[in-house]
Design a protein around this motif. Sequence first.
Motif, PDB file in Angstrom:
ATOM      1  N   ASN A  14      30.541  26.932 -38.803  1.00  0.00           N
ATOM      2  CA  ASN A  14      31.478  28.167 -38.833  1.00  0.00           C
ATOM      3  C   ASN A  14      31.929  28.202 -40.154  1.00  0.00           C
ATOM      4  O   ASN A  14      31.866  27.828 -41.206  1.00  0.00           O
ATOM      5  CB  ASN A  14      32.165  28.186 -37.601  1.00  0.00           C
TER       6      ASN A  14
ATOM      7  N   THR B 245      26.155  30.341 -40.238  1.00  0.00           N
ATOM      8  CA  THR B 245      27.412  30.120 -39.667  1.00  0.00           C
ATOM      9  C   THR B 245      28.132  31.325 -39.510  1.00  0.00           C
ATOM     10  O   THR B 245      27.733  32.601 -39.807  1.00  0.00           O
ATOM     11  CB  THR B 245      28.342  29.717 -40.885  1.00  0.00           C
TER      12      THR B 245
ATOM     13  N   TYR C  99      32.417  30.075 -34.224  1.00  0.00           N
ATOM     14  CA  TYR C  99      31.402  29.663 -33.279  1.00  0.00           C
ATOM     15  C   TYR C  99      31.455  28.045 -32.988  1.00  0.00           C
ATOM     16  O   TYR C  99      31.622  27.390 -33.813  1.00  0.00           O
ATOM     17  CB  TYR C  99      30.123  29.961 -33.826  1.00  0.00           C
TER      18      TYR C  99
ATOM     19  N   HIS D   3      27.172  28.224 -29.122  1.00  0.00           N
ATOM     20  CA  HIS D   3      26.450  29.318 -29.676  1.00  0.00           C
ATOM     21  C   HIS D   3      25.333  29.356 -30.520  1.00  0.00           C
ATOM     22  O   HIS D   3      24.358  30.284 -30.260  1.00  0.00           O
ATOM     23  CB  HIS D   3      27.731  30.174 -30.504  1.00  0.00           C
ATOM     24  N   HIS D   4      25.328  28.015 -30.980  1.00  0.00           N
ATOM     25  CA  HIS D   4      23.950  27.805 -31.925  1.00  0.00           C
ATOM     26  C   HIS D   4      22.829  27.501 -31.337  1.00  0.00           C
ATOM     27  O   HIS D   4      21.933  27.498 -31.628  1.00  0.00           O
ATOM     28  CB  HIS D   4      24.089  26.770 -32.896  1.00  0.00           C
TER      29      HIS D   4
ATOM     30  N   HIS E  42      21.931  35.296 -32.598  1.00  0.00           N
ATOM     31  CA  HIS E  42      22.348  34.140 -33.435  1.00  0.00           C
ATOM     32  C   HIS E  42      21.242  33.044 -33.271  1.00  0.00           C
ATOM     33  O   HIS E  42      20.856  32.477 -34.236  1.00  0.00           O
ATOM     34  CB  HIS E  42      23.792  33.800 -33.465  1.00  0.00           C
TER      35      HIS E  42
ATOM     36  N   MET F 176      33.123  23.760 -33.420  1.00  0.00           N
ATOM     37  CA  MET F 176      34.153  24.532 -33.457  1.00  0.00           C
ATOM     38  C   MET F 176      35.476  23.597 -33.668  1.00  0.00           C
ATOM     39  O   MET F 176      35.580  22.366 -33.156  1.00  0.00           O
ATOM     40  CB  MET F 176      34.602  25.093 -32.250  1.00  0.00           C
TER      41      MET F 176
END
Length: 215
Positions: free
Chosen positions: A8, A37, A41, A45-46, A53, A73
């Motif tokens: 991020n 990035t 996030y 999220h990844h 994403h 994060m």
Amino acid sequence: MKVLFIGNSFTYFNEMQDIFQNLCVAAGHDVVARRRTVGGYGVEHHTDFESEHGKAVLADLAEGWDYAVIQGMSSQPALNRGLFLEKSKVLAEKIREFGAEPLFYQTWAYRDGTEKLASTGMAYADFFGALKEGYALAAAENNAPQVFVGQLFFDLNQPAGPLDLICEDHFHPTLLGSFAAAVCFFRHFFPGERSDFIPAGITAEEADIIWQYQF
């Protein structure tokens, strides 16, 4: 060598991955660095591979990399460690499926004495200690190394240390902070070496303090 940074704003502030690449190239190493990035996030999220994403992460990995950096994060390894460890395992396994090796980017505590830090409910040293432990557990559980950027910030950032590595928002890196992170990655890949590259806006004296730092 090809390195993909997944994270991020702690990565994309000041385009840290570009600073890292410039350090490597200036030292005579053929290195390509890129990032995937999004601000705020976390690892969850990844690893949402059904999202736009997450699909982009998979597409990036499919291009072929030697290393993929996992950056959580900012508070997650300390305050939501279960989720961080669970999703870090998913991401590390996916990275290896695509032929790369995972690498953890240990991040730093929010600036001491600020409302940002107070929002965690923890003292400065305790918050960094929890981050440090979270990243250490993730690295151990996934048999992967980590780069100790957070430790350098803990030791060198003002007011306890000589350098201003954190922005006025009390958690994002200054240009010097991003340079320090990039140096940590350079030293991980090329121990004992040093690069002459210094971004405009950083003094030779500041750079020298970072290069001389011993973990």
